[in-house]
Design an enzyme around this catalytic site. Structure first.
Site, PDB file in Angstrom:
ATOM      1  N   GLY A 278      41.236  53.032  39.196  1.00  0.00           N
ATOM      2  CA  GLY A 278      41.881  54.233  38.689  1.00  0.00           C
ATOM      3  C   GLY A 278      43.158  54.021  37.892  1.00  0.00           C
TER       4      GLY A 278
ATOM      5  CB  CYS B 150      43.395  43.702  38.261  1.00  0.00           C
ATOM      6  SG  CYS B 150      42.175  44.752  37.439  1.00  0.00           S
TER       7      CYS B 150
ATOM      8  CG  HIS C 218      39.854  39.943  38.865  1.00  0.00           C
ATOM      9  ND1 HIS C 218      40.370  40.392  40.069  1.00  0.00           N
ATOM     10  CD2 HIS C 218      39.587  41.049  38.133  1.00  0.00           C
ATOM     11  CE1 HIS C 218      40.398  41.725  40.069  1.00  0.00           C
ATOM     12  NE2 HIS C 218      39.931  42.134  38.906  1.00  0.00           N
TER      13      HIS C 218
ATOM     14  CD  GLU D 286      40.350  37.600  42.089  1.00  0.00           C
ATOM     15  OE1 GLU D 286      39.765  38.692  41.916  1.00  0.00           O
ATOM     16  OE2 GLU D 286      41.372  37.296  41.457  1.00  0.00           O
TER      17      GLU D 286
END
Length: 362
Positions: free
Chosen positions: A223, A249, A333, A335
């Site tokens: 969102g 993020c 990201h 990860e």
């Protein structure tokens, strides 16, 4: 797939696409977005950043390797990115009802049914993606027997819906890290636990400034970041100190807002495992895994902040850093899960900054 029932995908511009149902035979509304990832749907569907979205997978065949069974690592999932599916609906071209993989425990359709999530197949996802690229992400709905109203999930505080309500502790390492969970992917926790830390996982609106910690981590999440007013306020306090901060993020967007900058909604977002980014001031580029619909407007950042990474497709901000303090973030990201692990070293950079700060303050 024999005896599949007919369903429709309806977009807010009036586009209607006929298809067939798999998963739960039910109606659902959300924001229709696309991902170009070729694999990794178990990770994507359980990523809380997809909350409220109807996900279109552009890869032509989906479901052929099924869904793996659950395994735990340090009380968290070893495979999935959270404890449930977060998407509102799934759109694919060809759904492979028969699956085959050594660790598959169930089919994708059965998995969707468990969480009452509708899927639609038989859709020309190339044509649909062209619509979304030209017009941008738009509201839509999968309609089974009963119609539903269109709904914009970005008007909701999605972070509050996916964030935990209690503080949780993991590990017993040498560095104490506070993880502000705005919808964190489980692999972020795994990456920290593999690096000898004590992790304190707190809800999105928790006042972490009252805790004793060595470093602060801001997670991904769904969102509009401007919905997270409590998080931004606490983060502003943390930015007034010198303890290292790392955001991923949504965490990058929150850092930008807390620093005094602004964010904006991307036309159709970045959702794939192959987004190229460049480290600012170098010719070094990385291939990254991404899932976001908003970005930091670097033109609004105060003078003491720089863009750390740049998206090589559209030039948007993929991370920021403070010029003198150990604060940095990435829009992508590191990860992965799924996707490339080219930038996982950033966790090591963060913990190195934590160690240096602890040493300097002794």
């Amino acid at each position: 797939m024999e005896n599949a029932k007919s369903v429709k995908l309806i977009l807010e511009d009036g586009t209607e696409i006929q298809g067939q149902s798999f998963g739960a035979f039910t109606s659902a509304a959300g924001e229709v977005v696309f991902s170009t990832a070729m694999t990794g749907y178990p990770e994507n569907l359980t990523d809380p950043s997809f909350a409220g979205q109807i996900l279109v997978l552009t890869y032509p065949m989906v479901g052929n390797y099924g869904v793996p069974g659950e395994e735990l690592y340090e009380s968290i999932s070893k495979i999935f990115e959270s404890d449930k599916i977060h998407i509102a609906g799934l759109v694919v071209n060809y759904y492979s009802e028969e699956h085959s993989h050594w660790n598959a425990a169930k089919s994708l359709g059965d998995w969707l049914k468990e969480y009452n999530i509708p899927g639609i197949f038989g859709v020309d996802t190339r044509m649909l993606t062209k619509i979304l690229r030209e017009k941008g992400a738009m509201l839509g709905k999968i309609v089974a027997e009963e119609d539903v109203e269109l709904h914009d999930p970005n008007q909701d505080n999605l972070v509050a819906q996916v964030s935990p309500t209690e503080v949780k502790h993991y590990g017993n390492g040498q560095h104490k890290i506070v993880l502000v969970d705005c919808g964190t992917k489980t692999n972020i926790i795994r990456c920290f636990l593999q690096r000898d830390v004590e992790l304190i996982r707190v809800p999105w609106d928790y006042d972490f400034t009252q805790l004793d910690y060595d470093g602060l981590f801001l997670s991904n999440g769904p969102g509009d970041p401007k919905m997270c007013t409590a998080t931004i306020q606490h983060l502003q306090t943390a930015l007034g100190q010198d303890k290292p901060i790392f955001g991923i993020c949504l965490g990058s967007q929150l850092m930008g807002l807390a620093a005094g900058g602004d964010t904006f909604k991307l036309k159709y977002g970045h959702r794939s495992h192959n987004q190229p980014v460049k480290l600012t001031g170098t010719q070094r580029s990385y291939i990254t895994s991404q899932n976001h619909g908003f970005a930091v407007d670097t033109a609004t950042l105060p003078a003491e902040w720089d863009m750390l990474f740049e998206n090589l497709n559209d030039g948007t901000c993929e991370g920021i850093k403070h010029k003198t303090k150990p604060f940095f973030s990435t829009q992508f990201h590191p990860e992965a899960a799924g996707g490339p692990e080219d930038t996982e070293y950033l966790f090591d950079d963060f913990l190195k900054a934590v160690a240096e700060h602890k040493g300097a303050t002794k």
